[in-house]
Design an enzyme around this catalytic site. Sequence first.
Site, PDB file in Angstrom:
ATOM      1  N   THR A 133     -80.660 -36.677  57.317  1.00  0.00           N
ATOM      2  CA  THR A 133     -79.798 -35.797  56.532  1.00  0.00           C
ATOM      3  C   THR A 133     -78.594 -35.327  57.334  1.00  0.00           C
ATOM      4  O   THR A 133     -77.487 -35.209  56.806  1.00  0.00           O
ATOM      5  CB  THR A 133     -80.599 -34.583  56.023  1.00  0.00           C
ATOM      6  OG1 THR A 133     -81.762 -35.039  55.333  1.00  0.00           O
ATOM      7  CG2 THR A 133     -79.765 -33.727  55.084  1.00  0.00           C
ATOM      8  N   GLU A 134     -78.808 -35.065  58.608  1.00  0.00           N
ATOM      9  CA  GLU A 134     -77.723 -34.564  59.452  1.00  0.00           C
ATOM     10  C   GLU A 134     -76.691 -35.642  59.778  1.00  0.00           C
ATOM     11  O   GLU A 134     -75.483 -35.393  59.691  1.00  0.00           O
ATOM     12  CB  GLU A 134     -78.303 -34.016  60.772  1.00  0.00           C
ATOM     13  CG  GLU A 134     -79.058 -32.704  60.638  1.00  0.00           C
ATOM     14  CD  GLU A 134     -78.140 -31.517  60.428  1.00  0.00           C
ATOM     15  OE1 GLU A 134     -76.907 -31.687  60.525  1.00  0.00           O
ATOM     16  OE2 GLU A 134     -78.645 -30.415  60.171  1.00  0.00           O
ATOM     17  N   SER A 135     -77.155 -36.835  60.172  1.00  0.00           N
ATOM     18  CA  SER A 135     -76.218 -37.816  60.717  1.00  0.00           C
ATOM     19  C   SER A 135     -76.451 -39.247  60.269  1.00  0.00           C
ATOM     20  O   SER A 135     -75.648 -40.122  60.622  1.00  0.00           O
ATOM     21  CB  SER A 135     -76.298 -37.788  62.250  1.00  0.00           C
ATOM     22  OG  SER A 135     -77.558 -38.316  62.685  1.00  0.00           O
ATOM     23  N   TYR A 240     -79.035 -29.119  51.129  1.00  0.00           N
ATOM     24  CA  TYR A 240     -79.556 -29.648  52.396  1.00  0.00           C
ATOM     25  C   TYR A 240     -81.085 -29.590  52.425  1.00  0.00           C
ATOM     26  O   TYR A 240     -81.748 -30.564  52.795  1.00  0.00           O
ATOM     27  CB  TYR A 240     -78.969 -28.827  53.547  1.00  0.00           C
ATOM     28  CG  TYR A 240     -79.483 -29.187  54.917  1.00  0.00           C
ATOM     29  CD1 TYR A 240     -78.876 -30.198  55.654  1.00  0.00           C
ATOM     30  CD2 TYR A 240     -80.558 -28.505  55.489  1.00  0.00           C
ATOM     31  CE1 TYR A 240     -79.336 -30.520  56.929  1.00  0.00           C
ATOM     32  CE2 TYR A 240     -81.021 -28.826  56.752  1.00  0.00           C
ATOM     33  CZ  TYR A 240     -80.402 -29.837  57.467  1.00  0.00           C
ATOM     34  OH  TYR A 240     -80.868 -30.163  58.718  1.00  0.00           O
TER      35      TYR A 240
END
Length: 283
Positions: A133-135, A240
């Site tokens: 999800t972040e990168s 998120y």
Amino acid sequence: MAMQLTLIFNSMKYCLSQSARLRQFAFGISILLFQSSLFAQVWAFIDEQGTAHFASTPINDQYQLFATSSVPVAQISSSLESNLSLSNEFQLQNRSAKWLQSSPDYTASKIYLQEAANKHGISFELLQAISATESGFKKNVVSPKGAVGLMQVMPATAKWTAKKIGMTDYNPSQLSDPTVNIALGTSYLQLVLNDFEGHPAMASAAYNAGPGNVRKWRDGPDLEGAVWVENIPFYETRDYVKKVLSNTVVYAGLMSGQAQSLKAKLTPVGPLRVGTPIDTSLP
């Protein structure tokens, strides 16, 4: 209806970078799980360019069965709680786990994520979901806000965490190194999980928006986990958390070959119990 769904899913093509395709693939499958009341099967294939194609029926012999649902449409409620419970009814095909091997970024980071998860006693699936999800498992990503690397760690948080865990030789230039980034990101995530009783929804919200905000958001009546997530006031954080939790279920299913429950991860959220220690220094 079947023809409409085929056209809809077949149009979900990820013409992006390899890491972005994997991130979108995981989230795309999670969306299919959320919307499972619409169909009984998901068929898919990945072409030579790494583009994922989805359909509700096998358009040609390239498509393989990804997931099936045993829930009759007539029995499905439109409520959020019911939709979240549908992942219990899906059977993920074992061959789907092999699709992850199409991402060099994922395969390069997997061993470090596994080691970090084992070291800190964190769910490997949650750690993968955070990173996806972040990168999208991209080690050189820098966000507009300055978050760095695979786990998108802010430099100030990295410095604080390094001091907290006794990493005396830490240098800010090391943050783009995936081993250092994962070590610091996982250490911080462990501290956040400890501060929120291991609750994945609150912990992932804190990883995104900061522990201080989440402490305020939980300070109210006891709520079902899904209801609490839907009431997170920051849209970015609300979105998120949904991505992280649904991706956690996807990765758990892909790794085990068995259906997983998203609803099981959304346990009730309520005020901090009197006497429960918290780390107010957490950034």
